[in-house]
Motif scaffolding. Structure first.
Motif, PDB file in Angstrom:
ATOM      1  N   LEU A 151      -7.475 -60.382 -32.763  1.00  0.00           N
ATOM      2  CA  LEU A 151      -7.410 -60.901 -34.121  1.00  0.00           C
ATOM      3  C   LEU A 151      -7.275 -62.414 -34.173  1.00  0.00           C
ATOM      4  O   LEU A 151      -7.376 -63.005 -35.244  1.00  0.00           O
ATOM      5  CB  LEU A 151      -6.243 -60.248 -34.876  1.00  0.00           C
ATOM      6  N   ASP A 152      -7.034 -63.027 -33.045  1.00  0.00           N
ATOM      7  CA  ASP A 152      -6.955 -64.486 -32.952  1.00  0.00           C
ATOM      8  C   ASP A 152      -7.942 -64.907 -31.868  1.00  0.00           C
ATOM      9  O   ASP A 152      -7.637 -64.879 -30.679  1.00  0.00           O
ATOM     10  CB  ASP A 152      -5.529 -64.912 -32.599  1.00  0.00           C
ATOM     11  N   ASP A 215      -2.406 -52.178 -21.605  1.00  0.00           N
ATOM     12  CA  ASP A 215      -3.711 -52.807 -21.783  1.00  0.00           C
ATOM     13  C   ASP A 215      -3.818 -54.048 -20.897  1.00  0.00           C
ATOM     14  O   ASP A 215      -3.010 -54.968 -21.000  1.00  0.00           O
ATOM     15  CB  ASP A 215      -3.890 -53.204 -23.251  1.00  0.00           C
ATOM     16  N   GLU A 216      -4.834 -54.069 -20.023  1.00  0.00           N
ATOM     17  CA  GLU A 216      -5.047 -55.207 -19.133  1.00  0.00           C
ATOM     18  C   GLU A 216      -6.136 -56.148 -19.642  1.00  0.00           C
ATOM     19  O   GLU A 216      -6.392 -57.187 -19.032  1.00  0.00           O
ATOM     20  CB  GLU A 216      -5.433 -54.707 -17.734  1.00  0.00           C
ATOM     21  N   VAL A 220      -0.917 -56.366 -25.090  1.00  0.00           N
ATOM     22  CA  VAL A 220      -0.296 -55.701 -26.232  1.00  0.00           C
ATOM     23  C   VAL A 220       0.621 -56.633 -27.011  1.00  0.00           C
ATOM     24  O   VAL A 220       0.888 -56.425 -28.200  1.00  0.00           O
ATOM     25  CB  VAL A 220       0.469 -54.442 -25.758  1.00  0.00           C
ATOM     26  N   GLN A 221       1.084 -57.705 -26.374  1.00  0.00           N
ATOM     27  CA  GLN A 221       1.966 -58.641 -27.064  1.00  0.00           C
ATOM     28  C   GLN A 221       1.297 -59.238 -28.293  1.00  0.00           C
ATOM     29  O   GLN A 221       1.973 -59.579 -29.272  1.00  0.00           O
ATOM     30  CB  GLN A 221       2.403 -59.755 -26.105  1.00  0.00           C
ATOM     31  N   ARG A 222      -0.013 -59.337 -28.268  1.00  0.00           N
ATOM     32  CA  ARG A 222      -0.710 -59.909 -29.420  1.00  0.00           C
ATOM     33  C   ARG A 222      -0.514 -59.046 -30.662  1.00  0.00           C
ATOM     34  O   ARG A 222      -0.385 -59.562 -31.779  1.00  0.00           O
ATOM     35  CB  ARG A 222      -2.197 -60.067 -29.112  1.00  0.00           C
ATOM     36  N   SER A 223      -0.505 -57.731 -30.491  1.00  0.00           N
ATOM     37  CA  SER A 223      -0.248 -56.857 -31.634  1.00  0.00           C
ATOM     38  C   SER A 223       1.234 -56.853 -31.982  1.00  0.00           C
ATOM     39  O   SER A 223       1.605 -56.821 -33.166  1.00  0.00           O
ATOM     40  CB  SER A 223      -0.728 -55.435 -31.337  1.00  0.00           C
ATOM     41  N   ARG A 224       2.077 -56.900 -30.979  1.00  0.00           N
ATOM     42  CA  ARG A 224       3.517 -56.940 -31.250  1.00  0.00           C
ATOM     43  C   ARG A 224       3.900 -58.197 -32.039  1.00  0.00           C
ATOM     44  O   ARG A 224       4.836 -58.177 -32.838  1.00  0.00           O
ATOM     45  CB  ARG A 224       4.297 -56.876 -29.934  1.00  0.00           C
ATOM     46  N   ASP A 225       3.178 -59.280 -31.827  1.00  0.00           N
ATOM     47  CA  ASP A 225       3.462 -60.520 -32.538  1.00  0.00           C
ATOM     48  C   ASP A 225       3.204 -60.408 -34.037  1.00  0.00           C
ATOM     49  O   ASP A 225       3.603 -61.294 -34.806  1.00  0.00           O
ATOM     50  CB  ASP A 225       2.623 -61.670 -31.964  1.00  0.00           C
ATOM     51  N   LEU A 226       2.538 -59.338 -34.467  1.00  0.00           N
ATOM     52  CA  LEU A 226       2.215 -59.141 -35.879  1.00  0.00           C
ATOM     53  C   LEU A 226       3.199 -58.209 -36.572  1.00  0.00           C
ATOM     54  O   LEU A 226       2.959 -57.779 -37.701  1.00  0.00           O
ATOM     55  CB  LEU A 226       0.797 -58.578 -36.015  1.00  0.00           C
ATOM     56  N   ILE A 233       1.653 -50.638 -37.067  1.00  0.00           N
ATOM     57  CA  ILE A 233       1.360 -50.911 -35.659  1.00  0.00           C
ATOM     58  C   ILE A 233       1.982 -49.824 -34.787  1.00  0.00           C
ATOM     59  O   ILE A 233       3.177 -49.521 -34.916  1.00  0.00           O
ATOM     60  CB  ILE A 233       1.894 -52.296 -35.240  1.00  0.00           C
ATOM     61  N   ALA A 234       1.179 -49.231 -33.933  1.00  0.00           N
ATOM     62  CA  ALA A 234       1.651 -48.217 -32.988  1.00  0.00           C
ATOM     63  C   ALA A 234       1.273 -48.652 -31.574  1.00  0.00           C
ATOM     64  O   ALA A 234       0.113 -48.969 -31.307  1.00  0.00           O
ATOM     65  CB  ALA A 234       1.045 -46.854 -33.305  1.00  0.00           C
ATOM     66  N   VAL A 235       2.254 -48.670 -30.679  1.00  0.00           N
ATOM     67  CA  VAL A 235       2.022 -48.973 -29.271  1.00  0.00           C
ATOM     68  C   VAL A 235       2.129 -47.672 -28.493  1.00  0.00           C
ATOM     69  O   VAL A 235       3.130 -46.956 -28.595  1.00  0.00           O
ATOM     70  CB  VAL A 235       3.034 -50.010 -28.745  1.00  0.00           C
TER      71      VAL A 235
END
Length: 260
Positions: A151-152, A215-216, A220-226, A233-235
């Protein structure tokens, strides 16, 4: 075969993510029908599932490689069709240094009568495309499900090794500092900033993000940052980048839940 000192290169060992992608690509899955939405060879839609099913538009990513990227999503599209959804799996133009052509195709798809009311799914960089459609206040899309999305776009370029070799930079037509206006226009998070949380709510938008903890490809931190945004958001523990589009995986149940 490339040779160095008469010794062949050893074949690189595939990661678990790559192995899954190769397996998905190798499956012989056929669409129920194929439709053109433009005159360019890439402007096609492969359709899966019953004609009267709930419409879904599934956007591939594949880092915009022009190497048959529809193939790896066909098993997922077929499985969704078997679950009763009417799935559009479109190809779109990816022209060198012409990102506008891609987004023109997405806007055309969003306005097709047969895709009115459709939920948009985007995997990887396809998540960026689906998000841009969702955040465009001139388009009727109100619900998107993003699977390990980027997304960024500038962040994706900057966090990879050799920035100028980044697939995202190649698709966008250059580095963020060289063409800031292009990134400003097509960055999904910039588009979200323009409509603001108030606009997101007033339009009744819904954004679901599903991301694998292992995820390599897209951290996943990019989604957690949102987490502070009005997104769902589901991890998924133990899931990698390709597990999210693998029918039968735990992540698949989350996708089905988001579509219902």
């Amino acid at each position: 075969m490339d040779m160095v000192n008469d010794v062949p290169h050893e074949a690189e060992e595939l990661t678990a993510e790559d192995q899954t992608f190769e397996t998905l690509r190798s499956l012989d899955v056929m669409a129920a029908s194929i439709e053109r939405y433009g005159v360019h060879p890439d402007q096609i839609i492969e359709w899966f599932g019953p004609d009267d099913g709930k419409p879904v538009c599934f956007i591939h990513g594949g880092f915009f490689h022009e190497d048959g990227t529809l193939a790896y999503l066909r098993p997922a599209a077929f499985a969704l069709g078997e679950a009763g959804f009417r799935v559009a799996l479109p190809e779109y133009r990816r022209l060198k240094k012409n990102v506008e052509a891609t987004f023109e195709d997405l806007r055309t798809l969003a306005l097709l009568p047969q895709l009115q009311g459709a939920i948009w799914i985007g995997h990887s960089l396809g998540g960026a495309l689906a998000a841009d459609v969702l955040f465009d206040d001139e388009l009727p899309v109100t619900h998107a499900v993003l699977l390990a999305p980027i997304l960024d776009l500038a962040r994706d370029v900057n966090e990879r090794g050799i920035r100028e070799h980044s697939s995202t930079a190649k698709f966008m037509g250059g580095l963020p500092e060289d063409i800031p206006d292009v990134y400003e226009r097509f960055e999904p998070l910039k588009a979200y900033e323009r409509i603001e949380p108030a606009g997101f709510a007033s339009r009744g938008l819904r954004l679901d993000i599903i991301h694998g903890a292992n995820d390599e490809t897209v951290p996943v931190q990019r989604s957690r940052d949102l987490a502070q945004e009005p997104f769902n958001i589901a991890v998924v523990p133990g899931a990698n980048h390709s597990d999210l589009i693998r029918p039968g995986h735990d992540a698949w149940l989350l996708l089905l839940g988001a579509l219902n």
